[in-house]
Design an enzyme around this catalytic site. Structure first.
Site, PDB file in Angstrom:
ATOM      1  N   HIS A 153       0.649  -1.132   0.136  1.00  0.00           N
ATOM      2  CA  HIS A 153       0.012  -0.012  -0.013  1.00  0.00           C
ATOM      3  C   HIS A 153       0.848   1.121   0.004  1.00  0.00           C
ATOM      4  O   HIS A 153       0.279   2.404   0.517  1.00  0.00           O
ATOM      5  CB  HIS A 153      -0.903   0.159   1.128  1.00  0.00           C
ATOM      6  CG  HIS A 153      -1.817  -1.232   1.469  1.00  0.00           C
ATOM      7  ND1 HIS A 153      -2.944  -1.666   0.974  1.00  0.00           N
ATOM      8  CD2 HIS A 153      -1.349  -2.594   2.147  1.00  0.00           C
ATOM      9  CE1 HIS A 153      -3.335  -2.751   1.286  1.00  0.00           C
ATOM     10  NE2 HIS A 153      -2.489  -3.104   1.594  1.00  0.00           N
TER      11      HIS A 153
ATOM     12  N   SER B  79      16.567  21.652 -15.706  1.00  0.00           N
ATOM     13  CA  SER B  79      15.334  22.250 -16.101  1.00  0.00           C
ATOM     14  C   SER B  79      15.887  23.633 -16.764  1.00  0.00           C
ATOM     15  O   SER B  79      16.810  24.317 -16.279  1.00  0.00           O
ATOM     16  CB  SER B  79      14.477  22.563 -14.671  1.00  0.00           C
ATOM     17  OG  SER B  79      13.569  23.643 -14.982  1.00  0.00           O
TER      18      SER B  79
ATOM     19  N   LYS C 215      17.080  21.967 -10.744  1.00  0.00           N
ATOM     20  CA  LYS C 215      16.549  20.634 -10.844  1.00  0.00           C
ATOM     21  C   LYS C 215      17.539  19.685 -11.483  1.00  0.00           C
ATOM     22  O   LYS C 215      18.554  19.919 -12.451  1.00  0.00           O
ATOM     23  CB  LYS C 215      15.425  20.609 -11.684  1.00  0.00           C
ATOM     24  CG  LYS C 215      14.245  21.484 -11.325  1.00  0.00           C
ATOM     25  CD  LYS C 215      13.715  20.805 -10.140  1.00  0.00           C
ATOM     26  CE  LYS C 215      12.690  19.562 -10.566  1.00  0.00           C
ATOM     27  NZ  LYS C 215      11.574  20.205 -11.698  1.00  0.00           N
TER      28      LYS C 215
ATOM     29  N   GLU D 285      11.404   8.661 -16.781  1.00  0.00           N
ATOM     30  CA  GLU D 285       9.897   8.963 -17.307  1.00  0.00           C
ATOM     31  C   GLU D 285       9.712   8.397 -18.564  1.00  0.00           C
ATOM     32  O   GLU D 285       8.641   8.371 -18.897  1.00  0.00           O
ATOM     33  CB  GLU D 285      10.030  10.542 -17.221  1.00  0.00           C
ATOM     34  CG  GLU D 285       9.901  11.018 -15.690  1.00  0.00           C
ATOM     35  CD  GLU D 285      10.244  12.399 -15.607  1.00  0.00           C
ATOM     36  OE1 GLU D 285       9.181  13.331 -15.065  1.00  0.00           O
ATOM     37  OE2 GLU D 285      11.181  13.056 -16.109  1.00  0.00           O
TER      38      GLU D 285
END
Ligand code: ARG
Length: 468
Positions: free
Chosen positions: A156, A277, A283, A290
């Site tokens: 979970h 970024s 970043k 991804e």
């Protein structure tokens, strides 16, 4: 000359003519088309349709097409070729005139495309088995290097129990080894030769189907000409298997993304596989992960496209089947490009052992071990669960770990708690408690690692057939 113009009085609408061509994408099947054409030519000579001189002329010309296609990319710029089959026929006519037109005797493009695609799928599977072996071995090396480092396992997405980092990595190894066995299984069914099936009812000449199959490295000829010319199961199975593999990669990527966030801090993204970024200077983004997660969508799309194409399609060949080619290529290309990248990523990503160990040692993940301790002292499991639950509640109230509760506090909850309790709650003890095959006890993980290594090595040993 078109392959079918005799019956027509009017020319095709030029726009339709261009639009229905497949040569732009099926030209990548050329090596398979040439190999299958050679096998067919041999069978024609054997059947007495071609003289041995004609056969050698054709075989030589086919070789010349292969050579030119490899050395001169412009060679394939043929604005007239309808598909790869037409292209080869045209080239043969240019090279050897009317003899070239004899090659198509007793065969149909319907069996040719079915054969070419099977050869493509088989070749791709052989490439993929090695790439999967590389990928699995990269994971196994990291599992080896992780030694006895521990981390939390989640259910979970809540901290559940500590496990060895190696045990977690081996979970992924199992998924990819299953994918490899699925591909091997798909290969067996794909590796039958449609040549000799004709357009739908079987060849009209006594072509030696066994010999054609053997020449192309197939296990034998297909059993039914109607099925063989319209069947795309092999392509479907292949792409469905790849879509499952992509789903596995996406689960891995999704978890790695999570673990790389500062909130977890288990994983430090390797700079060569990350990007910055344009707006936020601090970043470091997990773009590789991804995109891997995102590619699964494309693979699933390819599988659904193929399923939809054959759904309700009457036997046998229908031009709809031309549309099965691109999803197969697209799926194979996507996975073949992706596996070396995830392998490179896996070889360079850093695991923060200290953070993982620390996370594995806190958060009451030893509660099950605590209950097991009471069970060993004769307390029924349900009551042990209840007692440890109360101890956890008390520890939460005190803001401490289970181990920090005094014996007096514990005995007030249940009299079976005794002096040995605290020493069974350490990370090592909790890990060792899961002492079953397939569990996270270090001695079992060590064996599992060895076993997985053997299965990964076996992937490289499987039979491979070069078509060219
Ligand atoms: N380019 C075609 C395909 O991929 C080859 C088979 C054509 N057969 C036909 N009967 N028109 O499906």
């Amino acid at each position: 000359m078109k392959m079918w113009s005799g019956r027509f009085r009017e020319p095709l609408d030029p726009e339709f003519e261009r639009w229905q061509r497949s040569f732009a994408y099926d030209q990548r099947l050329l090596p398979y088309e040439l190999a299958a054409s050679r096998a067919h030519a041999n069978a024609l000579e054997h059947a007495g349709v071609l003289s041995s001189e004609e056969l050698s002329e054709i075989v030589k010309a086919l070789g010349e097409i292969a050579r030119r296609a490899e050395s001169d990319p412009a060679f394939l710029n043929d604005p007239e070729a309808e598909d790869v089959h037409h292209f080869v026929e045209k080239q043969l006519a240019v090279q050897i005139g009317a003899t070239g037109y004899k090659l198509h005797t007793g065969r149909s493009r319907n069996e040719q495309i079915a054969t070419d695609l099977r050869l493509f799928v088989r070749d791709s599977i052989d490439t993929l088995q090695n790439l999967i072996a590389d990928w699995v071995e990269a994971i196994l090396s990291r599992a080896d290097a992780a030694g006895n480092a521990a981390m939390p396992a989640y259910t979970h997405l809540q901290p559940a129990e500590p496990v060895l980092v190696a045990h977690w990595l081996l979970a992924y190894v199992e998924m990819f080894l299953r994918d490899a066995t699925r591909l091997a299984d798909c290969r067996k069914r794909a590796n039958l030769c449609p040549l000799g099936s004709g357009a739908v009812a079987g060849a009209t000449l006594s072509l030696n189907r066994q010999a054609m199959a053997a020449e192309l490295g197939f296990d034998g000829p297909t059993a039914n000409s109607i099925d063989a010319t319209s069947d795309r199961d092999f392509a479907l199975e292949f792409v469905q298997t790849l879509s499952l593999l992509a789903l596995h990669l996406s689960r891995w990527a999704g978890e790695m993304i999570l673990f790389s966030t500062p909130a977890y801090g288990f994983v430090e993204l390797p700079e060569p596989y990350s990007t910055g970024s344009s707006a936020m200077p601090q970043k470091k983004n997990p773009d590789l992960l991804e995109l891997v997660r995102g590619k699964a969508a494309r693979l699933m799309g390819c599988a659904v496209t193929l399923e939809t194409l054959v759904k309700g399609l009457p036997l046998a060949y229908n031009k709809d089947l031309q549309e099965t080619q691109e999803p197969v290529f697209n799926a194979a290309d996507a996975i073949i490009a992706m596996l070396p990248l995830v392998t490179g990523f896996m070889n360079t990503v850093e695991f923060n052992d200290a953070k993982m160990n620390q996370a594995a040692s806190s958060g009451f993940m030893n509660a099950w071990a605590a209950a097991a301790y009471l069970v060993e002292r004769g307390v029924p499991s349900r009551l042990a669960h209840e007692a440890v639950g109360k101890a956890v509640a008390l520890a939460v109230e005190r803001g401490c770990d289970l181990q920090k509760l005094s014996l007096a506090d514990l005995q007030a909850i249940h009299p079976s708690f005794d002096a040995g309790f605290h020493s069974c709650l350490g990370l090592t003890e909790v890990l060792t408690l899961h002492d079953v095959p397939g569990g996270t006890a270090p001695r079992h993980v060590k064996r599992a690692l060895q076993n997985a290594r053997e299965r990964a090595a076996a992937l490289r040993a499987v039979e491979q057939t070069a078509t060219r």
